[in-house]
Design a protein around this motif. Structure first.
Motif, PDB file in Angstrom:
ATOM      1  N   SER A  53       0.798  -1.226   0.000  1.00  0.00           N
ATOM      2  CA  SER A  53       0.000   0.000   0.000  1.00  0.00           C
ATOM      3  C   SER A  53       0.829   1.273   0.000  1.00  0.00           C
ATOM      4  CB  SER A  53      -0.924   0.014   1.229  1.00  0.00           C
ATOM      5  OG  SER A  53      -0.163   0.080   2.429  1.00  0.00           O
ATOM      6  N   ASN A  54       2.098   1.198   0.359  1.00  0.00           N
ATOM      7  CA  ASN A  54       2.909   2.392   0.553  1.00  0.00           C
ATOM      8  C   ASN A  54       3.421   2.929  -0.781  1.00  0.00           C
ATOM      9  OD1 ASN A  54       5.085   4.197   1.130  1.00  0.00           O
ATOM     10  ND2 ASN A  54       5.316   3.286   3.152  1.00  0.00           N
ATOM     11  N   PRO A  55       2.992   4.129  -1.193  1.00  0.00           N
ATOM     12  CA  PRO A  55       3.453   4.672  -2.476  1.00  0.00           C
ATOM     13  C   PRO A  55       4.959   4.875  -2.542  1.00  0.00           C
ATOM     14  CG  PRO A  55       1.531   5.875  -1.687  1.00  0.00           C
ATOM     15  CD  PRO A  55       1.994   5.001  -0.561  1.00  0.00           C
ATOM     16  N   ASP A  56       5.581   5.255  -1.428  1.00  0.00           N
ATOM     17  CA  ASP A  56       7.024   5.486  -1.433  1.00  0.00           C
ATOM     18  C   ASP A  56       7.802   4.195  -1.658  1.00  0.00           C
ATOM     19  OD1 ASP A  56       6.795   8.236  -1.003  1.00  0.00           O
ATOM     20  OD2 ASP A  56       6.651   7.971   1.177  1.00  0.00           O
ATOM     21  N   VAL A  57       7.273   3.092  -1.140  1.00  0.00           N
ATOM     22  CA  VAL A  57       7.905   1.793  -1.395  1.00  0.00           C
ATOM     23  C   VAL A  57       7.682   1.390  -2.849  1.00  0.00           C
ATOM     24  CG1 VAL A  57       7.896  -0.658  -0.804  1.00  0.00           C
ATOM     25  CG2 VAL A  57       7.688   1.066   1.006  1.00  0.00           C
ATOM     26  N   ALA A  58       6.454   1.530  -3.317  1.00  0.00           N
ATOM     27  CA  ALA A  58       6.104   1.086  -4.667  1.00  0.00           C
ATOM     28  C   ALA A  58       6.875   1.847  -5.740  1.00  0.00           C
ATOM     29  CB  ALA A  58       4.605   1.247  -4.896  1.00  0.00           C
ATOM     30  N   ARG A  59       7.071   3.135  -5.552  1.00  0.00           N
ATOM     31  CA  ARG A  59       7.729   3.928  -6.601  1.00  0.00           C
ATOM     32  C   ARG A  59       9.210   3.584  -6.747  1.00  0.00           C
ATOM     33  NH1 ARG A  59       6.366   8.534  -3.242  1.00  0.00           N
ATOM     34  NH2 ARG A  59       4.854   9.096  -4.834  1.00  0.00           N
ATOM     35  N   ARG A  60       9.753   2.882  -5.781  1.00  0.00           N
ATOM     36  CA  ARG A  60      11.122   2.368  -5.915  1.00  0.00           C
ATOM     37  C   ARG A  60      11.137   0.882  -6.250  1.00  0.00           C
ATOM     38  NH1 ARG A  60      15.638   3.973  -3.222  1.00  0.00           N
ATOM     39  NH2 ARG A  60      16.442   1.994  -4.027  1.00  0.00           N
ATOM     40  N   ALA A  61      10.375   0.100  -5.519  1.00  0.00           N
ATOM     41  CA  ALA A  61      10.456  -1.360  -5.636  1.00  0.00           C
ATOM     42  C   ALA A  61      10.039  -1.844  -7.019  1.00  0.00           C
ATOM     43  CB  ALA A  61       9.596  -2.018  -4.557  1.00  0.00           C
ATOM     44  N   ILE A  62       8.964  -1.304  -7.567  1.00  0.00           N
ATOM     45  CA  ILE A  62       8.465  -1.807  -8.844  1.00  0.00           C
ATOM     46  C   ILE A  62       9.395  -1.454 -10.001  1.00  0.00           C
ATOM     47  CG2 ILE A  62       6.566  -1.594 -10.494  1.00  0.00           C
ATOM     48  CD1 ILE A  62       4.660  -1.559  -8.077  1.00  0.00           C
ATOM     49  N   PRO A  63       9.822  -0.196 -10.169  1.00  0.00           N
ATOM     50  CA  PRO A  63      10.805   0.072 -11.228  1.00  0.00           C
ATOM     51  C   PRO A  63      12.112  -0.701 -11.046  1.00  0.00           C
ATOM     52  CG  PRO A  63       9.775   2.111 -10.540  1.00  0.00           C
ATOM     53  CD  PRO A  63       9.332   1.057  -9.565  1.00  0.00           C
ATOM     54  N   ASP A  64      12.523  -0.922  -9.810  1.00  0.00           N
ATOM     55  CA  ASP A  64      13.750  -1.689  -9.570  1.00  0.00           C
ATOM     56  C   ASP A  64      13.622  -3.115 -10.096  1.00  0.00           C
ATOM     57  OD1 ASP A  64      14.813   0.536  -8.373  1.00  0.00           O
ATOM     58  OD2 ASP A  64      14.916  -0.294  -6.353  1.00  0.00           O
ATOM     59  N   VAL A  65      12.488  -3.753  -9.826  1.00  0.00           N
ATOM     60  CA  VAL A  65      12.264  -5.113 -10.326  1.00  0.00           C
ATOM     61  C   VAL A  65      12.247  -5.127 -11.850  1.00  0.00           C
ATOM     62  CG1 VAL A  65      10.515  -6.937 -10.511  1.00  0.00           C
ATOM     63  CG2 VAL A  65      11.113  -6.011  -8.269  1.00  0.00           C
ATOM     64  N   ILE A  66      11.560  -4.173 -12.451  1.00  0.00           N
ATOM     65  CA  ILE A  66      11.478  -4.112 -13.918  1.00  0.00           C
ATOM     66  C   ILE A  66      12.851  -3.850 -14.521  1.00  0.00           C
ATOM     67  CG2 ILE A  66      10.506  -2.780 -15.836  1.00  0.00           C
ATOM     68  CD1 ILE A  66       7.962  -2.477 -14.044  1.00  0.00           C
ATOM     69  N   ALA A  67      13.659  -3.022 -13.866  1.00  0.00           N
ATOM     70  CA  ALA A  67      15.020  -2.762 -14.352  1.00  0.00           C
ATOM     71  C   ALA A  67      15.856  -4.040 -14.364  1.00  0.00           C
ATOM     72  CB  ALA A  67      15.694  -1.698 -13.492  1.00  0.00           C
ATOM     73  N   VAL A  68      15.716  -4.854 -13.334  1.00  0.00           N
ATOM     74  CA  VAL A  68      16.440  -6.131 -13.284  1.00  0.00           C
ATOM     75  C   VAL A  68      15.998  -7.030 -14.435  1.00  0.00           C
ATOM     76  CG1 VAL A  68      16.771  -8.255 -11.972  1.00  0.00           C
ATOM     77  CG2 VAL A  68      16.923  -6.044 -10.816  1.00  0.00           C
ATOM     78  N   LEU A  69      14.679  -7.135 -14.640  1.00  0.00           N
ATOM     79  CA  LEU A  69      14.173  -7.985 -15.718  1.00  0.00           C
ATOM     80  C   LEU A  69      14.665  -7.495 -17.083  1.00  0.00           C
ATOM     81  CD1 LEU A  69      10.471  -8.524 -14.556  1.00  0.00           C
ATOM     82  CD2 LEU A  69      12.431 -10.049 -14.231  1.00  0.00           C
ATOM     83  N   ALA A  70      14.845  -6.196 -17.220  1.00  0.00           N
ATOM     84  CA  ALA A  70      15.304  -5.624 -18.479  1.00  0.00           C
ATOM     85  C   ALA A  70      16.810  -5.702 -18.656  1.00  0.00           C
ATOM     86  CB  ALA A  70      14.852  -4.159 -18.584  1.00  0.00           C
ATOM     87  N   GLY A  71      17.526  -6.148 -17.619  1.00  0.00           N
ATOM     88  CA  GLY A  71      18.971  -6.174 -17.693  1.00  0.00           C
ATOM     89  C   GLY A  71      19.584  -4.796 -17.616  1.00  0.00           C
ATOM     90  N   ARG A  72      18.897  -3.881 -16.960  1.00  0.00           N
ATOM     91  CA  ARG A  72      19.361  -2.494 -16.875  1.00  0.00           C
ATOM     92  C   ARG A  72      19.493  -2.026 -15.429  1.00  0.00           C
ATOM     93  NH1 ARG A  72      15.883   1.063 -20.968  1.00  0.00           N
ATOM     94  NH2 ARG A  72      17.265   2.644 -20.092  1.00  0.00           N
ATOM     95  N   TRP A  73      19.838  -2.957 -14.570  1.00  0.00           N
ATOM     96  CA  TRP A  73      20.079  -2.618 -13.167  1.00  0.00           C
ATOM     97  C   TRP A  73      21.570  -2.516 -12.905  1.00  0.00           C
ATOM     98  CZ3 TRP A  73      17.704  -0.919  -8.971  1.00  0.00           C
ATOM     99  CH2 TRP A  73      18.385  -1.033  -7.740  1.00  0.00           C
TER     100      TRP A  73
END
Length: 284
Positions: free
Chosen positions: A262-282
């Motif tokens: 539920s926390n927007p501050d967590v989501a705005r970091r955690a979700i792009p971070d996961v997607i960056a890993v999947l994209a090979g851009r972390w």
């Protein structure tokens, strides 16, 4: 032509009509993703889902459950959430994307055949597996890292050894049913990054002899110390978790399905971070 690394499935109704506890984190995380630079090329693309067909959902759930849900104000967004996971599966199974991240407005892993609780209405992963089996796929890996026990998913697949179900939760016991491929990792109410990642590594080792065709990750960031779940994770845990799973899957289709949080501050970091890993851009 450069192949898409990650298909992100998102609908503007999720932050508007989603469940009250879950919806406020949706738009902040999506806006952060869109401003991150990850979606500037062809490697990460955004897709808009359609609602899951009611007939397909009714095959997965009981008639009584469908009747009860029709009178719920979240009926439409729940169908749309299941449709998000269906689209994610279509994109990876067709080979258009190597992996996918499916946003949702309601969660799914507490929805059993005939009942639901905990912001869940329809079991999006079970519905998607039902469709994929109609297409000829048979064996699936489900890794549920939400800190709440995925009882609905277990109701669907507890007796199905062709679904390897790893279930993290904030209880204190580990229970493995190797005959039916049910693996429950109770890692404690205040599990930190070190405990979670160590037990995830142990869990992934168990999958090495299982020849699955697609992996679902039920991803709840309610596991963060500043969110409402039972774990005590930091933001550092999520890209490490995604990296470990991506490595273990080793090129097989991979779908992250948004669950609790539920926390927007967590989501705005955690979700792009996961997607960056999947994209090979972390890191990005």
């Amino acid at each position: 032509m450069e192949k898409m690394k990650v298909a992100v499935v998102y609908h503007e109704d999720f932050p508007v009509h989603g469940y009250s506890v879950l919806k406020d984190r949706i738009k902040p995380s999506f806006d952060a993703l869109m401003s991150s630079g990850l979606v500037d090329g062809v490697e990460v693309q955004v897709f808009r889902p359609q609602p899951a067909p009611v007939e397909l959902v009714a095959e997965a759930h009981t008639e009584n459950h469908m009747h009860n849900m029709r009178h719920d104000p979240h009926w439409n967004v729940a169908l749309l959430s299941a449709g998000s996971v269906l689209m994610a599966a279509d994109l990876v199974v067709s080979g258009k994307a190597e992996s996918a991240f499916a946003y949702t407005g309601t969660a799914g892993h507490h929805a059993s055949r005939g009942s639901c609780w905990g912001f869940c209405y329809f079991n999006d992963v079970a519905i998607t597996i039902l469709k994929l089996r109609k297409m000829g796929l048979k064996r699936f890996l489900i890794i549920d890292v939400d800190p709440h026990f995925g009882d609905g998913t277990r109701d669907f697949f507890g007796n199905d050894p062709d679904v390897f179900h790893i279930n993290f939760h904030s209880g204190s016991q580990k229970e493995f049913d190797r005959e039916r491929n049910n693996y429950d990792f109770g890692i404690g109410w205040n599990a930190n990054d070190e405990t979670f990642l160590r037990e995830l590594e142990n869990a992934l080792k168990l999958t090495e002899g299982f020849d699955y065709q697609l992996c679902f990750v039920i991803f709840g960031h309610d596991s963060h110390t500043d969110d409402y779940g039972g774990f005590d994770l930091t933001l550092n845990a999520y890209p490490k978790m995604a990296s470990m799973i991506k490595k273990a899957v080793d090129g097989k289709p991979l779908i992250f399905v948004l669950s609790g949080g539920s926390n927007p501050d967590v989501a705005r970091r955690a979700i792009p971070d996961v997607i960056a890993v999947l994209a090979g851009r972390w890191p990005y």
